[in-house]
Scaffold this motif. Structure first.
Motif, PDB file in Angstrom:
ATOM      1  N   GLU A  44     -15.950  -9.438 -55.400  1.00 11.67           N
ATOM      2  CA  GLU A  44     -17.267  -9.714 -54.828  1.00 11.67           C
ATOM      3  C   GLU A  44     -18.163 -10.408 -55.846  1.00 11.67           C
ATOM      4  O   GLU A  44     -18.973 -11.276 -55.490  1.00 11.67           O
ATOM      5  N   ALA A  45     -18.016 -10.040 -57.118  1.00 14.30           N
ATOM      6  CA  ALA A  45     -18.824 -10.645 -58.186  1.00 14.30           C
ATOM      7  C   ALA A  45     -18.230 -11.953 -58.692  1.00 14.30           C
ATOM      8  O   ALA A  45     -18.756 -12.555 -59.632  1.00 14.30           O
ATOM      9  N   ARG A  46     -17.120 -12.372 -58.093  1.00 16.17           N
ATOM     10  CA  ARG A  46     -16.436 -13.619 -58.456  1.00 16.17           C
ATOM     11  C   ARG A  46     -15.970 -13.628 -59.907  1.00 16.17           C
ATOM     12  O   ARG A  46     -15.948 -14.666 -60.572  1.00 16.17           O
ATOM     13  N   GLN A  47     -15.565 -12.458 -60.367  1.00 14.03           N
ATOM     14  CA  GLN A  47     -15.034 -12.344 -61.728  1.00 14.03           C
ATOM     15  C   GLN A  47     -13.513 -12.432 -61.755  1.00 14.03           C
ATOM     16  O   GLN A  47     -12.920 -12.658 -62.813  1.00 14.03           O
ATOM     17  N   ILE A  48     -12.882 -12.237 -60.614  1.00 12.25           N
ATOM     18  CA  ILE A  48     -11.439 -12.457 -60.466  1.00 12.25           C
ATOM     19  C   ILE A  48     -11.234 -13.205 -59.158  1.00 12.25           C
ATOM     20  O   ILE A  48     -12.094 -13.188 -58.270  1.00 12.25           O
ATOM     21  N   ASP A  49     -10.104 -13.882 -59.036  1.00  9.96           N
ATOM     22  CA  ASP A  49      -9.879 -14.670 -57.827  1.00  9.96           C
ATOM     23  C   ASP A  49      -8.802 -14.083 -56.914  1.00  9.96           C
ATOM     24  O   ASP A  49      -8.468 -14.662 -55.884  1.00  9.96           O
ATOM     25  N   ARG A  50      -8.261 -12.919 -57.294  1.00  9.66           N
ATOM     26  CA  ARG A  50      -7.246 -12.272 -56.469  1.00  9.66           C
ATOM     27  C   ARG A  50      -7.154 -10.798 -56.870  1.00  9.66           C
ATOM     28  O   ARG A  50      -7.551 -10.418 -57.975  1.00  9.66           O
ATOM     29  N   ARG A  51      -6.636 -10.007 -55.970  1.00  9.95           N
ATOM     30  CA  ARG A  51      -6.379  -8.602 -56.284  1.00  9.95           C
ATOM     31  C   ARG A  51      -5.022  -8.466 -56.968  1.00  9.95           C
ATOM     32  O   ARG A  51      -4.060  -9.119 -56.557  1.00  9.95           O
ATOM     33  N   PRO A  52      -4.917  -7.622 -57.977  1.00 15.49           N
ATOM     34  CA  PRO A  52      -3.590  -7.280 -58.484  1.00 15.49           C
ATOM     35  C   PRO A  52      -2.821  -6.508 -57.412  1.00 15.49           C
ATOM     36  O   PRO A  52      -3.414  -5.775 -56.608  1.00 15.49           O
ATOM     37  N   ARG A  53      -1.519  -6.659 -57.406  1.00 17.58           N
ATOM     38  CA  ARG A  53      -0.706  -5.844 -56.505  1.00 17.58           C
ATOM     39  C   ARG A  53      -0.634  -4.421 -57.044  1.00 17.58           C
ATOM     40  O   ARG A  53      -0.365  -4.217 -58.234  1.00 17.58           O
ATOM     41  N   LEU A  54      -0.858  -3.457 -56.192  1.00 13.58           N
ATOM     42  CA  LEU A  54      -0.742  -2.048 -56.554  1.00 13.58           C
ATOM     43  C   LEU A  54       0.654  -1.589 -56.152  1.00 13.58           C
ATOM     44  O   LEU A  54       1.003  -1.555 -54.972  1.00 13.58           O
ATOM     45  N   LEU A  55       1.455  -1.267 -57.160  1.00 13.40           N
ATOM     46  CA  LEU A  55       2.855  -0.883 -56.962  1.00 13.40           C
ATOM     47  C   LEU A  55       2.979   0.593 -57.301  1.00 13.40           C
ATOM     48  O   LEU A  55       2.745   0.994 -58.439  1.00 13.40           O
ATOM     49  N   VAL A  56       3.346   1.390 -56.328  1.00 16.53           N
ATOM     50  CA  VAL A  56       3.182   2.844 -56.411  1.00 16.53           C
ATOM     51  C   VAL A  56       4.521   3.564 -56.361  1.00 16.53           C
ATOM     52  O   VAL A  56       5.417   3.190 -55.597  1.00 16.53           O
ATOM     53  N   GLY A  57       4.647   4.611 -57.177  1.00 18.62           N
ATOM     54  CA  GLY A  57       5.814   5.476 -57.134  1.00 18.62           C
ATOM     55  C   GLY A  57       5.418   6.902 -56.811  1.00 18.62           C
ATOM     56  O   GLY A  57       4.334   7.358 -57.191  1.00 18.62           O
ATOM     57  N   GLN A  58       6.303   7.612 -56.097  1.00 12.60           N
ATOM     58  CA  GLN A  58       6.118   9.030 -55.802  1.00 12.60           C
ATOM     59  C   GLN A  58       7.464   9.749 -55.865  1.00 12.60           C
ATOM     60  O   GLN A  58       8.509   9.133 -55.614  1.00 12.60           O
ATOM     61  N   PRO A  59       7.459  11.059 -56.190  1.00 13.28           N
ATOM     62  CA  PRO A  59       8.714  11.815 -56.135  1.00 13.28           C
ATOM     63  C   PRO A  59       9.263  11.812 -54.706  1.00 13.28           C
ATOM     64  O   PRO A  59       8.503  11.906 -53.737  1.00 13.28           O
ATOM     65  N   GLU A  60      10.584  11.724 -54.564  1.00 16.13           N
ATOM     66  CA  GLU A  60      11.168  11.476 -53.240  1.00 16.13           C
ATOM     67  C   GLU A  60      10.831  12.540 -52.202  1.00 16.13           C
ATOM     68  O   GLU A  60      10.715  12.218 -51.008  1.00 16.13           O
ATOM     69  N   HIS A  61      10.668  13.791 -52.594  1.00 19.14           N
ATOM     70  CA  HIS A  61      10.363  14.819 -51.609  1.00 19.14           C
ATOM     71  C   HIS A  61       8.857  15.013 -51.413  1.00 19.14           C
ATOM     72  O   HIS A  61       8.437  15.898 -50.662  1.00 19.14           O
ATOM     73  N   TRP A  62       8.065  14.187 -52.089  1.00 10.32           N
ATOM     74  CA  TRP A  62       6.603  14.278 -51.989  1.00 10.32           C
ATOM     75  C   TRP A  62       6.031  12.862 -51.836  1.00 10.32           C
ATOM     76  O   TRP A  62       4.979  12.552 -52.362  1.00 10.32           O
ATOM     77  N   ALA A  63       6.749  12.040 -51.069  1.00 10.00           N
ATOM     78  CA  ALA A  63       6.421  10.613 -50.996  1.00 10.00           C
ATOM     79  C   ALA A  63       5.635  10.275 -49.738  1.00 10.00           C
ATOM     80  O   ALA A  63       5.919   9.280 -49.062  1.00 10.00           O
ATOM     81  N   THR A  64       4.628  11.057 -49.426  1.00  8.72           N
ATOM     82  CA  THR A  64       3.866  10.853 -48.193  1.00  8.72           C
ATOM     83  C   THR A  64       3.237   9.473 -48.138  1.00  8.72           C
ATOM     84  O   THR A  64       3.266   8.795 -47.101  1.00  8.72           O
ATOM     85  N   ILE A  65       2.642   9.037 -49.243  1.00 11.59           N
ATOM     86  CA  ILE A  65       1.992   7.718 -49.265  1.00 11.59           C
ATOM     87  C   ILE A  65       3.033   6.615 -49.162  1.00 11.59           C
ATOM     88  O   ILE A  65       2.894   5.680 -48.353  1.00 11.59           O
ATOM     89  N   ALA A  66       4.099   6.715 -49.957  1.00 16.36           N
ATOM     90  CA  ALA A  66       5.144   5.695 -49.924  1.00 16.36           C
ATOM     91  C   ALA A  66       5.802   5.629 -48.544  1.00 16.36           C
ATOM     92  O   ALA A  66       6.066   4.535 -48.018  1.00 16.36           O
ATOM     93  N   ASP A  67       6.049   6.775 -47.939  1.00 17.75           N
ATOM     94  CA  ASP A  67       6.666   6.772 -46.618  1.00 17.75           C
ATOM     95  C   ASP A  67       5.744   6.138 -45.580  1.00 17.75           C
ATOM     96  O   ASP A  67       6.204   5.403 -44.692  1.00 17.75           O
TER      97      ASP A  67
END
Length: 391
Positions: A246-269
């Motif tokens: 919004e302040a025009r200090q960057i021209d793109r968002r970084p990609r957010l690459l996320v990890g979670q434990p396999e049996h607790w991967a609610t967000i990843a799923d």
């Protein structure tokens, strides 16, 4: 983050229904029972950074807490270490350099400062460890009494740390979510300083993204690799990079690459369209800080990942253990929860998501010293009892 809620002059809180509340309102959730967010703050420009301040409060212009209410133990300004990883240059953000040895200090410093400004004299928190230690520390610094409700299986080192700060500890049998339910019940009597629910916590976690931007010469990285439990680092990065856009200090968002434990991967799923029930019963994970079955801000975290063009992955216990060992072999004594981020890094490098010419930052959230019992299962059998006498 709801871009339609932009209002820089008079910040306000809002819930998922869109109902607005004053920032002075003593509440931690909306009338509709959903979590609150703060309307967007104006993004920083380099000239608005207080370079005389060596803490996250150098970004005071983007933090909605008056300086007179500030509670600080010197949090923020953590190192961002460049290392060779699989032949690529990768930056590791070492969050254990915060005062209580975890990233939680960022959010708690801002949240407790806000609560002190509201005149609170006691607070309640529920935590699997690091959040409770942090709330206990900052409450002590603010002269506020703290009660911390923790799962009975929490690392003894984390419980000890919270007790050392003078907090009252209550152990609750059951899952992390059952502990949260008990805290919500008790919040009828004690102001709830929840690092998962309170909107001002995210105003502290967002400073990690401002530090990345400043450390990289006021540029955004291409990728930010994160471990997620409740997703506060995901949301903090989303807020800060949105403000910088919004302040025009960057021209793109970084990609957010996320990890979670396999049996607790609610967000990843959720990101990947997988039914969590297909993974079978939930089992304990060595990455205890990420064992949250029902993140309260799940829709917002999924939206933030997708908005960034990012991705999420579930990693196995063996992958987490291998990542912790590999970090330690490089001199980085990271707790197993942090190992999830390193395991996710390996995954995203292997499948080509992260390219060789990209700038990547991996956030390591806490120190191995905070999970002594879990670290002992990884390294204890390797210790020669006679080694110390030969030194």
């Amino acid at each position: 983050m709801d871009d339609s809620s932009t209002s820089f002059d008079r910040p306000f809180l809002y819930d998922r229904s869109g109902r607005r509340y004053a920032v002075t309102d003593r509440r931690w959730r909306g009338e509709d029972g959903t979590p609150l967010a703060l309307s967007p703050m104006p993004g920083l420009t380099p000239d608005r950074i207080d370079t005389s301040e060596r803490s996250l409060w150098r970004y005071q212009a983007a933090i909605p807490v008056p300086p007179r209410h500030r509670v600080s133990l010197g949090e923020g300004c953590t190192p961002m270490l460049p290392l060779d990883w699989n032949g690529l240059r990768v930056h590791f953000k070492l969050e254990w350099f915060n005062p209580t040895s975890s990233f939680k200090d960022r959010g708690v410093a801002v949240m407790i400062s806000h609560l002190r400004g509201q005149g609170e004299t006691r607070v309640l928190e529920d935590s699997s460890g690091n959040g409770g230690s942090s709330v206990a520390a900052y409450a002590a610094a603010a002269g506020i009494r703290a009660k911390i409700i923790v799962p009975a299986a929490t690392s003894a080192a984390k419980i000890l740390q919270a007790r050392a700060y003078g907090a009252r500890i209550e152990l609750v049998e059951g899952t992390r979510d059952q502990v949260s339910d008990e805290a919500i019940r008790q919040s009828e009597q004690i102001p709830y300083a929840s690092h998962n629910w309170h909107p001002f916590f995210l105003q502290g976690t967002k400073t990690i993204a401002y530090e990345m931007w400043e450390s990289l010469g006021f540029r955004a990285p291409d990728n930010v690799v994160l471990v997620a439990g409740a997703g506060s680092n995901i949301l903090g990065c989303d807020i800060a990079f949105s403000e910088l856009l919004e302040a025009r200090q960057i021209d793109r968002r970084p990609r957010l690459l996320v990890g979670q434990p396999e049996h607790w991967a609610t967000i990843a799923d959720a990101v990947n369209g997988i039914d969590p029930r297909s993974r079978g019963p939930r089992v304990p994970t060595i990455a205890e800080g990420a064992s949250i079955a029902t993140p309260v801000r799940l829709p917002e975290t999924v939206q933030a990942i997708r908005r960034s063009g990012g991705a999420a992955v579930a990693v196995t216990e063996d992958q987490i253990r291998a990542a912790v060992r590999r970090l330690a072999s490089r001199g980085l004594y990271a707790e197993p929860t942090s190992g999830v981020a390193a395991a996710a890094l390996d995954h995203f490098l292997a499948d080509g998501t992260i390219g060789p010419d990209q700038t990547t930052v991996v956030v390591l959230t806490g120190a191995g010293l905070k999970s002594a019992e879990k670290m002992a299962t990884l390294f204890g059998s390797d210790i020669d009892p006679d080694e110390g006498s030969r030194a």
